[in-house]
Structure formats: C-alpha cells, structure tokens
Design a protein around this motif. Structure first.
Motif: not given
Length: 193
Positions: A104-106, A90-93, A85-87
């Motif tokens: 990914a974060e959702r 990656v989180a938005a992928r 979540l801090a990256d």
C-alpha cells in the motif's frame, strides 16, 4: 517515519503552499490538463488520495469538499494518507494495482505522492505561480519517464475516462531537464492559458 511517509509529507507541503496561493478568482482558470480548471487539478489530487485508501478498506475522512474549500479538502486527504503510512501493518499490506502487486505504501508513493509533483506544476501554471519543480525530484523522475510504456498513454486503458499520460510533447534534447521531463509526461513546458 518511513522514507515514503517523509517524501509524501514534503510533497504535500509544497502542493499545499500552491493551493493556498491560488486567488479566489483563479479557481476556474484553465490548467495544462485538457478540460480541467485549477480546482479540478486539486480535485484530482484529492481523488487520487481517496483511491489509495480504498484497497486497504479506508476512505477519506469527513471534510469540506474541494468545491467548498480546496485547501481544507487537500489537507484532510493528506492526513488520511499519513495515517495509512504511519500504520506499519497497513502500509506493508500487498494490494493489486494497475502496475502489479505492490505494498500500500509503495502504491501511495508511486501514484498519489508522485502525482503532487506533476500536478503542482499544473496548478502553478494555471494560476501564475512559480512552476519550478525541485531539481532532486526531476533527477529522480528522469529514468522512469524515459521508459513510460505506450499503454500508459492510451486514454481509457485503465478504465473509462482515465488518462494516465498524454501523448509525448517533443522537446529539444538540450532543453532544461524540467522541460524534457514534462514533455515525456505529455505536458507542453511552454503552456499558458
């Protein structure tokens, strides 16, 4: 830190406190999840954290197993999710999920993070702890739990052995919100071992 990351961290702290409060002789207690012990509940939550990492090419860090040390296993899995979540990249992928294409974060927010709220209740009931769910969490859950698609209640619909929600448990319409939410999620709010 994103709103999703903050929400995961808060939920993880609440769940970790419940894990830490389990007595050594309580890990084999039955839970409201049919066929699961208290230890199995924690194992499931850790496993769901692992499942969030796979689609972005990550895996759980080396840590004690849930069998060896449930709290250490959970804390380590949470650290791995917090790293995801801090990256921002990656989180938005975007990834494919049973609920469709999500970032990914959702996906973390809707599955592993949300899971800690319900399974925190399961763990509390299994081990005689305060099982009160935060009223703000209940209010946020209420609209969605009223619209759970029937497919989500079919055992194996998302793969062998996967049960997302059990059959709805009838709860009076004037029952406390926590009871109504639990009933729609397939839990008997009056369950006891």
């Amino acid at each position: 830190m994103s709103e999703i990351a903050v929400r995961h961290r808060v939920r993880a702290a609440v769940f970790a406190a419940k894990v830490a409060a389990v007595g050594p002789d309580q890990w084999s207690n039955p839970s409201p999840c049919e066929g699961w012990t208290a230890r199995d509940v924690v194992g499931h939550v850790v496993g769901m954290h692992a499942a969030m990492l796979g689609p972005v090419g990550r895996s759980l860090s080396r840590a004690p197993s849930v069998e060896e040390d449930p709290l250490a296993a959970f804390v380590s899995a949470c650290a791995d999710i917090e790293s995801l979540l801090a990256d921002p990249s990656v989180a938005a992928r975007p990834i494919e999920t049973p609920m469709g294409r999500l970032s990914a974060e959702r996906h973390v927010d809707q599955v592993a993070s949300a899971d800690m709220v319900l399974h925190g209740w399961d763990l509390a009931r299994a081990t005689g702890q305060d099982d009160t769910i935060d009223p703000a969490e209940l209010e946020a859950m209420w609209p969605a739990v009223q619209r759970i698609p029937p497919k989500m209640r079919i055992p194996g619909a998302f793969g062998p052995g996967i049960v997302v929600y059990g059959p709805e448990v009838e709860v009076p319409g004037d029952a406390p919100l926590q009871h109504r939410v639990l009933g729609l999620l397939g839990r008997d709010p009056h369950w006891s071992a």
